[in-house]
Write a protein that holds these residues in place. Structure first.
Motif, PDB file in Angstrom:
ATOM      1  N   TRP A 145      -6.065 -14.166   5.262  1.00  0.00           N
ATOM      2  CA  TRP A 145      -5.155 -13.008   5.310  1.00  0.00           C
ATOM      3  C   TRP A 145      -4.716 -12.732   6.744  1.00  0.00           C
ATOM      4  O   TRP A 145      -3.532 -12.516   7.017  1.00  0.00           O
ATOM      5  CB  TRP A 145      -5.855 -11.789   4.721  1.00  0.00           C
ATOM      6  CG  TRP A 145      -5.049 -10.534   4.733  1.00  0.00           C
ATOM      7  CD1 TRP A 145      -4.171 -10.113   3.770  1.00  0.00           C
ATOM      8  CD2 TRP A 145      -5.035  -9.517   5.746  1.00  0.00           C
ATOM      9  NE1 TRP A 145      -3.621  -8.907   4.131  1.00  0.00           N
ATOM     10  CE2 TRP A 145      -4.131  -8.520   5.337  1.00  0.00           C
ATOM     11  CE3 TRP A 145      -5.708  -9.363   6.956  1.00  0.00           C
ATOM     12  CZ2 TRP A 145      -3.885  -7.383   6.099  1.00  0.00           C
ATOM     13  CZ3 TRP A 145      -5.453  -8.233   7.730  1.00  0.00           C
ATOM     14  CH2 TRP A 145      -4.559  -7.259   7.300  1.00  0.00           C
ATOM     15  N   CYS A 146      -5.666 -12.762   7.666  1.00  0.00           N
ATOM     16  CA  CYS A 146      -5.343 -12.537   9.084  1.00  0.00           C
ATOM     17  C   CYS A 146      -4.396 -13.613   9.605  1.00  0.00           C
ATOM     18  O   CYS A 146      -3.388 -13.310  10.250  1.00  0.00           O
ATOM     19  CB  CYS A 146      -6.622 -12.525   9.919  1.00  0.00           C
ATOM     20  SG  CYS A 146      -7.749 -11.156   9.607  1.00  0.00           S
ATOM     21  N   GLN A 185      -2.322 -15.557   8.026  1.00  0.00           N
ATOM     22  CA  GLN A 185      -0.983 -15.510   7.448  1.00  0.00           C
ATOM     23  C   GLN A 185      -0.127 -14.453   8.133  1.00  0.00           C
ATOM     24  O   GLN A 185       1.042 -14.683   8.459  1.00  0.00           O
ATOM     25  CB  GLN A 185      -1.083 -15.244   5.944  1.00  0.00           C
ATOM     26  CG  GLN A 185       0.228 -15.378   5.185  1.00  0.00           C
ATOM     27  CD  GLN A 185       1.100 -14.131   5.277  1.00  0.00           C
ATOM     28  OE1 GLN A 185       0.583 -13.018   5.358  1.00  0.00           O
ATOM     29  NE2 GLN A 185       2.413 -14.321   5.260  1.00  0.00           N
ATOM     30  N   ARG A 186      -0.701 -13.285   8.374  1.00  0.00           N
ATOM     31  CA  ARG A 186       0.060 -12.206   9.004  1.00  0.00           C
ATOM     32  C   ARG A 186       0.343 -12.485  10.471  1.00  0.00           C
ATOM     33  O   ARG A 186       1.385 -12.092  10.995  1.00  0.00           O
ATOM     34  CB  ARG A 186      -0.677 -10.872   8.821  1.00  0.00           C
ATOM     35  CG  ARG A 186      -0.322 -10.236   7.483  1.00  0.00           C
ATOM     36  CD  ARG A 186      -1.381  -9.301   6.950  1.00  0.00           C
ATOM     37  NE  ARG A 186      -0.923  -8.706   5.684  1.00  0.00           N
ATOM     38  CZ  ARG A 186      -0.847  -9.354   4.526  1.00  0.00           C
ATOM     39  NH1 ARG A 186      -1.189 -10.634   4.486  1.00  0.00           N
ATOM     40  NH2 ARG A 186      -0.418  -8.751   3.432  1.00  0.00           N
ATOM     41  N   SER A 205       3.072 -15.439  10.714  1.00  0.00           N
ATOM     42  CA  SER A 205       4.383 -15.057  10.185  1.00  0.00           C
ATOM     43  C   SER A 205       5.079 -13.994  11.031  1.00  0.00           C
ATOM     44  O   SER A 205       6.228 -13.652  10.774  1.00  0.00           O
ATOM     45  CB  SER A 205       4.243 -14.544   8.750  1.00  0.00           C
ATOM     46  OG  SER A 205       3.528 -13.312   8.716  1.00  0.00           O
ATOM     47  N   HIS A 233       4.218 -10.757  11.265  1.00  0.00           N
ATOM     48  CA  HIS A 233       4.291  -9.561  10.413  1.00  0.00           C
ATOM     49  C   HIS A 233       4.632  -8.319  11.244  1.00  0.00           C
ATOM     50  O   HIS A 233       4.273  -8.218  12.425  1.00  0.00           O
ATOM     51  CB  HIS A 233       2.951  -9.366   9.697  1.00  0.00           C
ATOM     52  CG  HIS A 233       2.992  -8.403   8.562  1.00  0.00           C
ATOM     53  ND1 HIS A 233       2.935  -7.038   8.747  1.00  0.00           N
ATOM     54  CD2 HIS A 233       3.053  -8.598   7.222  1.00  0.00           C
ATOM     55  CE1 HIS A 233       2.964  -6.423   7.575  1.00  0.00           C
ATOM     56  NE2 HIS A 233       3.036  -7.353   6.632  1.00  0.00           N
ATOM     57  N   GLU A 244      -1.980  -1.342   7.407  1.00  0.00           N
ATOM     58  CA  GLU A 244      -2.272  -2.646   6.825  1.00  0.00           C
ATOM     59  C   GLU A 244      -3.770  -2.954   6.876  1.00  0.00           C
ATOM     60  O   GLU A 244      -4.341  -3.475   5.913  1.00  0.00           O
ATOM     61  CB  GLU A 244      -1.493  -3.738   7.563  1.00  0.00           C
ATOM     62  CG  GLU A 244      -0.007  -3.759   7.254  1.00  0.00           C
ATOM     63  CD  GLU A 244       0.283  -4.279   5.855  1.00  0.00           C
ATOM     64  OE1 GLU A 244      -0.387  -5.222   5.412  1.00  0.00           O
ATOM     65  OE2 GLU A 244       1.184  -3.706   5.211  1.00  0.00           O
ATOM     66  N   ASN A 294       7.542 -13.838  18.154  1.00  0.00           N
ATOM     67  CA  ASN A 294       6.189 -13.501  17.699  1.00  0.00           C
ATOM     68  C   ASN A 294       5.223 -13.442  18.877  1.00  0.00           C
ATOM     69  O   ASN A 294       4.199 -14.138  18.923  1.00  0.00           O
ATOM     70  CB  ASN A 294       5.698 -14.506  16.653  1.00  0.00           C
ATOM     71  CG  ASN A 294       4.431 -14.042  15.941  1.00  0.00           C
ATOM     72  OD1 ASN A 294       4.039 -12.879  16.062  1.00  0.00           O
ATOM     73  ND2 ASN A 294       3.797 -14.946  15.198  1.00  0.00           N
TER      74      ASN A 294
END
Length: 364
Positions: free
Chosen positions: A14-15, A17-18, A21, A23, A35, A94
């Motif tokens: 989960w970490c 991916q964010r 991306s 996020h 979040e 990013n």
């Protein structure tokens, strides 16, 4: 809290991916905390633990990718000069807002003189210690050091002050500290915005992490004192010239009971009493870590650090106060490093006496 393999893998995914991306939580404190709160409930993991794990994962990501962003510094500076805000440049590549602000200040602001004069937009130029210190202070106090464009922005880049949407987004009634009440520069406003919105990096975050670390070191000292366990602190060790010291150096080795690992055949085991599921091990020092012990941070940062303690003082204990990955994923320096998320309930002294938390609580 020792995280199970399944939960650890899910949270780590989960970490990752964010982070990869880009996020929106990476560019807004309010979204970031919302979040993390949601993820804490989703995965059944404490907020402090998942917060620490997320930041650890982001630091690892930055170590792998920041050179790419810095390699395109000229492009990012030109984008700023053409009117793109620091926040939007950070989002596009990013990159943390506070770090992007630092990159822009390094290339656009007037820096203190050095032996090699600063000409801007040449990433190969090495900064002097005075210049690095100025940039750090400018990030901490943008209105004070960058507020007056006529003195803080390099003359060749003053045209950028009339570009961008920073002035339209921010109230421009604030003024710099001088008596002429010069309106704050676009650079100072956008640096302030970047620092304020960054959920993980910046002067206030550094201070908070430092204070939390000190708080848990003091907690460890208080717990050991209450159990009447003799020790020396890192501060006292450094005062007498000892280098590379753990937070706690025990005056005498202590035994503590730990669950057996199937592969445990270490020389530090004390073959005394107990049941078949646990064993006694000896420790000579304790190191306090006010963070979550994920695999990458433990393997690449913490373990190399504490292995120097093993070589000098013998086996010891790492306390990850916010929890850690499954022990099967964490190296233990051939059994010489124990890993826990809280101080054990009891210790055994070399003479066989016990020091227990329960005994300490009865005397208070």
């Amino acid at each position: 809290m020792i995280t199970s393999n399944a939960k650890y893998n899910n949270v780590e995914s989960w970490c990752r991916q964010r982070i990869t991306s880009g996020h929106s939580m990476l560019f807004s404190r309010s979204i970031f905390h919302a979040e993390l709160k949601s993820a804490s409930q989703q995965f059944g993991m404490g907020y402090e633990a998942i917060h620490s794990l997320f930041r650890n994962a982001h630091v690892s990501h930055m170590k792998r990718s920041s050179h790419v962003v810095k390699g395109h510094s000229t492009r990012h500076v030109q984008s700023y000069l053409n009117g793109t805000s620091i926040m939007n440049i950070g989002r596009k590549c990013n990159y943390p807002p506070c770090m992007m602000a630092r990159l822009i200040v390094e290339n656009v602001a007037v820096l203190p003189k050095s032996s090699s004069s600063h000409t801007g937009m040449k990433p190969g130029n090495a900064l002097s210690s005075a210049q690095r210190k100025f940039i750090t202070e400018a990030i901490r106090h943008p209105e004070k050091l960058l507020g007056d464009a006529s003195t803080s922005v390099s003359p060749e880049y003053l045209f950028s002050e009339i570009k961008g949407s920073g002035r339209n987004r921010k109230e421009d009634t604030s003024s710099s500290s001088d008596s002429l009440h010069v309106p704050l520069s676009r650079l100072s406003l956008e640096v302030r915005e970047a620092v304020s919105d960054d959920p993980m990096y910046g002067p206030d975050h550094d201070k908070i992490r430092h204070n939390i670390g000190v708080e848990y070191e003091r907690l460890l000292e208080e717990l050991l004192d209450s159990m009447n366990v003799p020790f020396e602190t890192e501060e006292s060790l450094r005062a007498r010239g000892t280098a590379k010291t753990p937070d706690i150096l025990l005056t005498c080795p202590l035994g503590l009971r730990v669950p057996k690992r199937s592969s445990d055949v270490t020389t530090t085991m004390l073959e005394i009493g107990g049941d078949n599921d646990s064993q006694w091990k000896m420790i000579c020092w304790i190191d306090s870590k006010a963070l979550y012990g994920d695999v990458d941070t433990h393997s690449n940062s913490v373990l190399p650090q504490v292995e120097s303690y093993v070589h000098r003082f013998g086996p010891g204990l790492i306390l990850y106060w916010f929890g850690h990955a499954p022990l099967s994923k964490l190296g233990d320096s051939h059994g010489d490093v124990l890993i826990m998320n809280d101080l054990p309930d009891e210790f055994m002294l070399p003479n066989g006496e016990f020091r227990r938390k329960d005994d300490a609580q009865k005397t208070t």
